[in-house]
Design a protein around this motif. Sequence first.
Motif, PDB file in Angstrom:
ATOM      1  N   GLN A 106       0.853  -1.181   0.000  1.00 42.09           N
ATOM      2  CA  GLN A 106       0.000   0.000   0.000  1.00 42.09           C
ATOM      3  C   GLN A 106       0.890   1.233   0.000  1.00 42.09           C
ATOM      4  O   GLN A 106       1.787   1.363   0.833  1.00 42.09           O
ATOM      5  N   CYS A 107       0.645   2.132  -0.948  1.00 40.63           N
ATOM      6  CA  CYS A 107       1.483   3.318  -1.122  1.00 40.63           C
ATOM      7  C   CYS A 107       0.650   4.592  -1.045  1.00 40.63           C
ATOM      8  O   CYS A 107      -0.491   4.632  -1.513  1.00 40.63           O
ATOM      9  N   ILE A 108       1.248   5.627  -0.489  1.00 43.57           N
ATOM     10  CA  ILE A 108       0.648   6.948  -0.528  1.00 43.57           C
ATOM     11  C   ILE A 108       0.461   7.360  -1.980  1.00 43.57           C
ATOM     12  O   ILE A 108       1.371   7.245  -2.797  1.00 43.57           O
TER      13      ILE A 108
ATOM     14  N   ARG B 281       6.705   7.695  -4.837  1.00 38.84           N
ATOM     15  CA  ARG B 281       6.926   7.333  -6.243  1.00 38.84           C
ATOM     16  C   ARG B 281       8.084   6.350  -6.388  1.00 38.84           C
ATOM     17  O   ARG B 281       8.056   5.454  -7.239  1.00 38.84           O
ATOM     18  N   GLU B 282       9.104   6.512  -5.533  1.00 39.49           N
ATOM     19  CA  GLU B 282      10.211   5.549  -5.538  1.00 39.49           C
ATOM     20  C   GLU B 282       9.747   4.186  -5.035  1.00 39.49           C
ATOM     21  O   GLU B 282      10.165   3.150  -5.541  1.00 39.49           O
ATOM     22  N   VAL B 283       8.867   4.194  -4.032  1.00 36.06           N
ATOM     23  CA  VAL B 283       8.312   2.931  -3.531  1.00 36.06           C
ATOM     24  C   VAL B 283       7.526   2.238  -4.634  1.00 36.06           C
ATOM     25  O   VAL B 283       7.657   1.025  -4.869  1.00 36.06           O
ATOM     26  N   MET B 284       6.697   2.994  -5.355  1.00 40.82           N
ATOM     27  CA  MET B 284       5.912   2.408  -6.442  1.00 40.82           C
ATOM     28  C   MET B 284       6.814   1.855  -7.538  1.00 40.82           C
ATOM     29  O   MET B 284       6.550   0.777  -8.080  1.00 40.82           O
ATOM     30  N   ALA B 285       7.876   2.575  -7.862  1.00 45.85           N
ATOM     31  CA  ALA B 285       8.793   2.109  -8.909  1.00 45.85           C
ATOM     32  C   ALA B 285       9.463   0.803  -8.486  1.00 45.85           C
ATOM     33  O   ALA B 285       9.611  -0.128  -9.295  1.00 45.85           O
ATOM     34  N   ALA B 286       9.866   0.716  -7.218  1.00 48.88           N
ATOM     35  CA  ALA B 286      10.483  -0.521  -6.718  1.00 48.88           C
ATOM     36  C   ALA B 286       9.485  -1.664  -6.759  1.00 48.88           C
ATOM     37  O   ALA B 286       9.837  -2.812  -7.085  1.00 48.88           O
ATOM     38  N   ALA B 287       8.228  -1.373  -6.442  1.00 49.74           N
ATOM     39  CA  ALA B 287       7.194  -2.406  -6.486  1.00 49.74           C
ATOM     40  C   ALA B 287       7.010  -2.919  -7.913  1.00 49.74           C
ATOM     41  O   ALA B 287       6.988  -4.137  -8.157  1.00 49.74           O
ATOM     42  N   ARG B 288       6.886  -2.008  -8.847  1.00 43.05           N
ATOM     43  CA  ARG B 288       6.684  -2.422 -10.239  1.00 43.05           C
ATOM     44  C   ARG B 288       7.870  -3.244 -10.739  1.00 43.05           C
ATOM     45  O   ARG B 288       7.690  -4.223 -11.474  1.00 43.05           O
ATOM     46  N   ALA B 289       9.080  -2.850 -10.349  1.00 40.46           N
ATOM     47  CA  ALA B 289      10.277  -3.562 -10.800  1.00 40.46           C
ATOM     48  C   ALA B 289      10.325  -4.989 -10.278  1.00 40.46           C
ATOM     49  O   ALA B 289      10.979  -5.853 -10.879  1.00 40.46           O
ATOM     50  N   ASN B 290       9.610  -5.245  -9.182  1.00 39.71           N
ATOM     51  CA  ASN B 290       9.652  -6.569  -8.566  1.00 39.71           C
ATOM     52  C   ASN B 290       8.301  -7.297  -8.641  1.00 39.71           C
ATOM     53  O   ASN B 290       8.081  -8.242  -7.905  1.00 39.71           O
ATOM     54  N   ARG B 291       7.428  -6.815  -9.524  1.00 45.52           N
ATOM     55  CA  ARG B 291       6.110  -7.434  -9.748  1.00 45.52           C
ATOM     56  C   ARG B 291       5.286  -7.495  -8.474  1.00 45.52           C
ATOM     57  O   ARG B 291       4.597  -8.469  -8.198  1.00 45.52           O
ATOM     58  N   VAL B 292       5.356  -6.427  -7.714  1.00 45.60           N
ATOM     59  CA  VAL B 292       4.560  -6.297  -6.502  1.00 45.60           C
ATOM     60  C   VAL B 292       3.376  -5.390  -6.806  1.00 45.60           C
ATOM     61  O   VAL B 292       3.549  -4.291  -7.344  1.00 45.60           O
ATOM     62  N   GLY B 293       2.176  -5.838  -6.481  1.00 49.09           N
ATOM     63  CA  GLY B 293       0.996  -5.027  -6.721  1.00 49.09           C
ATOM     64  C   GLY B 293       1.000  -3.770  -5.877  1.00 49.09           C
ATOM     65  O   GLY B 293       1.418  -3.791  -4.710  1.00 49.09           O
ATOM     66  N   VAL B 294       0.539  -2.668  -6.445  1.00 47.33           N
ATOM     67  CA  VAL B 294       0.487  -1.381  -5.746  1.00 47.33           C
ATOM     68  C   VAL B 294      -0.961  -0.997  -5.494  1.00 47.33           C
ATOM     69  O   VAL B 294      -1.763  -0.909  -6.419  1.00 47.33           O
ATOM     70  N   MET B 295      -1.283  -0.751  -4.236  1.00 45.54           N
ATOM     71  CA  MET B 295      -2.601  -0.249  -3.861  1.00 45.54           C
ATOM     72  C   MET B 295      -2.424   1.186  -3.368  1.00 45.54           C
ATOM     73  O   MET B 295      -1.769   1.429  -2.351  1.00 45.54           O
ATOM     74  N   GLY B 296      -2.976   2.139  -4.094  1.00 48.43           N
ATOM     75  CA  GLY B 296      -2.873   3.542  -3.701  1.00 48.43           C
ATOM     76  C   GLY B 296      -3.809   3.855  -2.551  1.00 48.43           C
ATOM     77  O   GLY B 296      -4.990   3.468  -2.584  1.00 48.43           O
ATOM     78  N   ILE B 297      -3.314   4.536  -1.530  1.00 44.84           N
ATOM     79  CA  ILE B 297      -4.130   4.891  -0.376  1.00 44.84           C
ATOM     80  C   ILE B 297      -3.990   6.373  -0.063  1.00 44.84           C
ATOM     81  O   ILE B 297      -3.070   7.035  -0.523  1.00 44.84           O
TER      82      ILE B 297
END
Length: 253
Positions: free
Chosen positions: A189-191, A211-227
């Motif tokens: 879960q990301c801001i 945004r850096e957290v989201m980029a790291a998630a995408r690079a590692n195939r981790v789903g991002v939930m915006g909160i």
Amino acid sequence: MKTHAFGRLWPVSSLTLGGGGLGMLWGSTTFDECVATVHDAVAAGINLLDLAPRYGDGKAEEVVGEAFGGRLPEGVRITSKCNLGEPPAHQIEGILRRSIEDSLGRLRLSRLDLFFLHSNVVPDAAHIARRPDAAQRMTLYPTFVDHVRPVFEKLVDEGVIGAWGLTGIGHPDTIIKLLGESPTPAAVQCIANLLDSPGGLKFFDGPAKPREVMAAARANRVGVMGIRAVQAGALTGSDRPASADRSSGSPGL
């Protein structure tokens, strides 16, 4: 309702339904109104309901349990969470299991699709010591790696949960580090607001780096939930009054 890829998990709707309102945290409502909201959300195509025991002391989960009577519509997924803190190592598995069991009882289900660590993972004990008022919302990185993550993997293997994730509003460099480690969380879960701000949930120095957290998630195939898209009401005049002591805080996340 459009759906999107959610890391290596199932497709999710563009909008999800958060549990704060269902837990009656954001103003006057009724249990029946909350049940109707769940029905309307699913009818509109929302297929992920994001819940937690902290949302109204379990009320949000009770609402969903009442809405579906333990029989979820096809394709609808449920998340819940546990705010662990930093308990003695020998207590961790029991705390996590009891949290899940209690949530499942309120939901009238036998399995959670996704289970988040609700506390913030932080790098060291000094970090906690500098913020004693928020200590109960923090879990040390070594504790997570040595004790929490193995329990999460065990619960997945047992079929108690489908996958596990992190609430990524904690120390950003630590979250980014965890997103690159194995086993990798299935979701984070990301801001996700115009200010890149966690507001009153910021328990660290420096920028939040969502945004850096989201980029790291995408690079590692981790789903991002915006909160916190409207910063707990601070970015809208139609949610609830914004004041100096309540505009950025949230008892739920």
